[in-house]
Design a protein around this motif. Structure first.
Motif, short mmCIF file in Angstrom:
data_model
loop_
_atom_site.label_atom_id
_atom_site.label_comp_id
_atom_site.label_asym_id
_atom_site.label_seq_id
_atom_site.Cartn_x
_atom_site.Cartn_y
_atom_site.Cartn_z
N LEU A 148 -15.60 6.19 -6.03
CA LEU A 148 -15.43 5.27 -6.27
C LEU A 148 -13.97 4.79 -6.82
N ALA A 149 -12.86 5.23 -7.02
CA ALA A 149 -11.62 5.04 -7.44
C ALA A 149 -10.63 4.32 -5.94
N GLU A 150 -11.21 5.22 -4.81
CA GLU A 150 -10.61 5.20 -3.58
C GLU A 150 -11.49 3.67 -3.57
N ASP A 151 -12.41 3.72 -3.14
CA ASP A 151 -13.69 2.71 -2.16
C ASP A 151 -12.86 1.10 -3.35
N LEU A 152 -12.67 1.41 -3.95
CA LEU A 152 -12.20 -0.23 -5.42
C LEU A 152 -10.37 -0.66 -5.15
N THR A 153 -10.12 0.24 -4.51
CA THR A 153 -8.65 0.65 -4.57
C THR A 153 -7.84 -0.05 -3.17
N GLN A 154 -9.58 0.17 -1.80
CA GLN A 154 -9.17 -0.37 -0.78
C GLN A 154 -9.73 -1.85 -0.82
N GLU A 155 -10.65 -1.97 -1.69
CA GLU A 155 -11.18 -3.30 -1.99
C GLU A 155 -9.82 -4.34 -2.22
N ILE A 156 -9.20 -3.74 -3.43
CA ILE A 156 -8.35 -4.55 -4.03
C ILE A 156 -7.58 -5.29 -3.38
N PHE A 157 -6.83 -3.74 -1.80
CA PHE A 157 -6.20 -4.62 -1.02
C PHE A 157 -6.29 -5.39 -0.33
N VAL A 158 -7.66 -5.53 -0.09
CA VAL A 158 -8.06 -6.15 0.93
C VAL A 158 -8.02 -7.70 0.44
N LYS A 159 -8.41 -7.41 -0.79
CA LYS A 159 -8.57 -9.05 -2.14
C LYS A 159 -6.83 -9.68 -1.87
N MET A 192 0.56 -0.81 -0.13
CA MET A 192 -0.69 0.23 -0.38
C MET A 192 0.79 1.75 -0.13
N GLU A 193 1.95 0.51 0.81
CA GLU A 193 2.52 2.55 1.02
C GLU A 193 3.76 3.18 -0.47
N ASN A 194 4.06 1.72 -1.08
CA ASN A 194 4.41 1.50 -2.03
C ASN A 194 4.30 2.33 -3.67
N TYR A 195 2.52 1.25 -3.94
CA TYR A 195 2.21 1.84 -5.18
C TYR A 195 0.84 2.10 -4.79
N GLY A 196 0.37 1.95 -3.68
CA GLY A 196 -1.21 2.84 -2.92
C GLY A 196 -2.08 3.30 -3.84
N THR A 197 -0.90 4.92 -4.01
CA THR A 197 -1.21 5.62 -5.13
C THR A 197 -1.49 5.28 -6.30
N ALA A 198 -0.18 4.60 -6.78
CA ALA A 198 -0.35 3.68 -8.62
C ALA A 198 -1.43 2.95 -8.50
N ILE A 199 -2.03 2.65 -7.81
CA ILE A 199 -2.60 1.60 -7.65
C ILE A 199 -4.26 2.20 -8.08
N LEU A 200 -3.51 3.43 -6.97
CA LEU A 200 -5.33 4.44 -6.77
C LEU A 200 -5.85 4.62 -8.49
N HIS A 201 -4.74 5.12 -8.87
CA HIS A 201 -4.74 6.55 -10.49
C HIS A 201 -5.04 4.75 -11.43
N LEU A 202 -4.51 3.85 -11.50
CA LEU A 202 -4.41 2.99 -12.71
C LEU A 202 -6.70 2.20 -12.53
N VAL A 203 -7.32 2.42 -11.03
CA VAL A 203 -8.54 2.77 -11.24
C VAL A 203 -9.27 3.26 -11.24
N TYR A 204 -8.44 4.37 -11.20
CA TYR A 204 -9.68 5.86 -11.76
C TYR A 204 -9.29 5.80 -13.31
N SER A 205 -8.39 5.27 -14.00
CA SER A 205 -8.26 5.04 -15.45
C SER A 205 -9.38 4.14 -15.81
N TYR A 206 -9.70 3.21 -15.16
CA TYR A 206 -10.66 2.41 -15.45
C TYR A 206 -12.95 3.51 -15.48
N VAL A 207 -12.37 3.38 -13.81
CA VAL A 207 -13.78 4.18 -13.64
C VAL A 207 -13.91 5.27 -14.23
N LYS A 208 -12.95 6.29 -13.83
CA LYS A 208 -13.46 7.47 -13.65
C LYS A 208 -14.13 8.31 -12.72
#
Lengths: 179, 137
Positions: free
Chosen positions: A42-53, A22-38
């Motif tokens: 929502l991108a923040e929620d999905l990113t959290q779910e991704i790390f739980v997953k 999360m510390e190293n890639y959290g923001t990168a994943i958030l950006h990636l997710v945003y590029s899908y969901v715009k």
């Protein structure tokens, strides 16, 4: 994107690994997710779910691919699952306004011009159909090679090359004379 | 187009991604969600300690454990009392019979100290292990 891990992951290390990811890639994943969901919230929620997953699927990481490739794959699949879901198809969010709003905010002339160029490109990319936006983003933002994209997306490399080509044509049409 | 796309990073960072950061608060929320779903014995014991900062009966405690998403005691209430007994022996919690015949559980000073230690420790798994290892803490 460099990150290597031991193949055996002990139970008590799992939390530490997720913290680290999360510390190293959290923001990168958030950006990636945003590029899908715009959509930022929502991108923040999905990113959290991704790390739980990821936490629950840590045992599926077999150590042969890079940890980041594994994480990116989980993230992308999660985004696609969301885009396919009933909720997403029935409930629409208006993200467009937000992009428009920020367009006006500038001070000096140079900044205005740069800002305009940035917005134009970002806007055109974000407006691409999903499958084209995906390859443009991974290639030009995440710096993934077509080979790496093929690995993350589980698609044939040539298919992705064709998509990239097509995406560039689409962008060129949209951005027209400003190249 | 190629040249222009090379600037995509800058373009996105200046626009759509400008305010998008995955911060400490987001990370904490993830860890809380993970803890809520975690049913390892040490995590369950940690949850029990966290809940017993206030006095609870076994019954009210069981309800609160369930609402944290921990289903371990759902069909085995007896196991909860076994766990409470172990924590009492470790002197992390204490119990008291009230006049109405109900038994109440609450953290001891030692239990409180352990929780504090857990919250501030950089090596949380190590603190958690002391909860499941045999003997005194």
């Amino acid at each position: 994107m460099e990150h290597s891990m031991n193949t055996s992951i002990e139970h008590e290390n799992k939390e530490a690994i997720i913290q680290d990811l999360m510390e190293n890639y959290g923001t990168a994943i958030l950006h990636l997710v945003y590029s899908y969901v715009k959509d930022a919230a929502l991108a923040e929620d999905l990113t959290q779910e991704i790390f739980v997953k990821s936490y629950h699927h840590l045992h599926t990481y077999n150590g042969t691919s890079k940890m980041t490739t594994w994480l990116w794959r989980i993230a992308i699949n999660h985004c696609k699952d969301h885009l396919k879901s009933w909720y997403n198809r029935k409930v629409t969010v208006s993200e467009q306004e937000q992009l428009e709003q920020t367009k006006d905010a500038s001070t000096t002339e140079d900044a205005v011009i740069q800002n305009h160029i940035d917005h134009e490109l970002a806007g055109a990319v974000m407006d691409l159909p999903d499958k084209y936006r995906e390859v443009i983003y991974l290639h030009y933002y995440e710096d993934l090679s077509t080979r790496e994209m093929a690995d993350v997306l589980k698609k044939n490399e040539n298919t992705l090359k064709t998509r990239l080509k097509r995406a560039r044509v689409l962008l060129k049409q949209r951005l027209g004379g400003t190249l | 187009m190629e040249n222009r796309l090379r600037k995509l990073k800058q373009a996105l960072n200046h626009t759509s991604f400008n305010t998008l950061t995955f911060d400490q608060e987001h990370r904490n929320q993830v860890m809380e969600k993970i803890a809520g779903q975690d049913t390892r014995p040490e995590q369950i014991r940690l949850s029990i300690l966290q809940l017993l900062v206030q006095e609870e009966t076994g019954y009210t405690l069981a309800g609160k454990i369930r609402s944290r998403g921990i289903k371990t005691f759902e069909n085995d209430q007896g196991a909860l009392y076994t766990t409470l007994h172990i924590l009492e022996q470790k002197r992390c919690i204490q119990s008291e019979w009230k006049e109405d015949g109900q038994k109440f559980y609450q953290l001891t000073r030692k239990g409180r100290k352990l929780l504090k230690k857990y919250e501030s420790s950089p090596d949380k798994p190590r603190v958690l292990r002391t909860l499941v290892e045999a003997g005194q803490i």
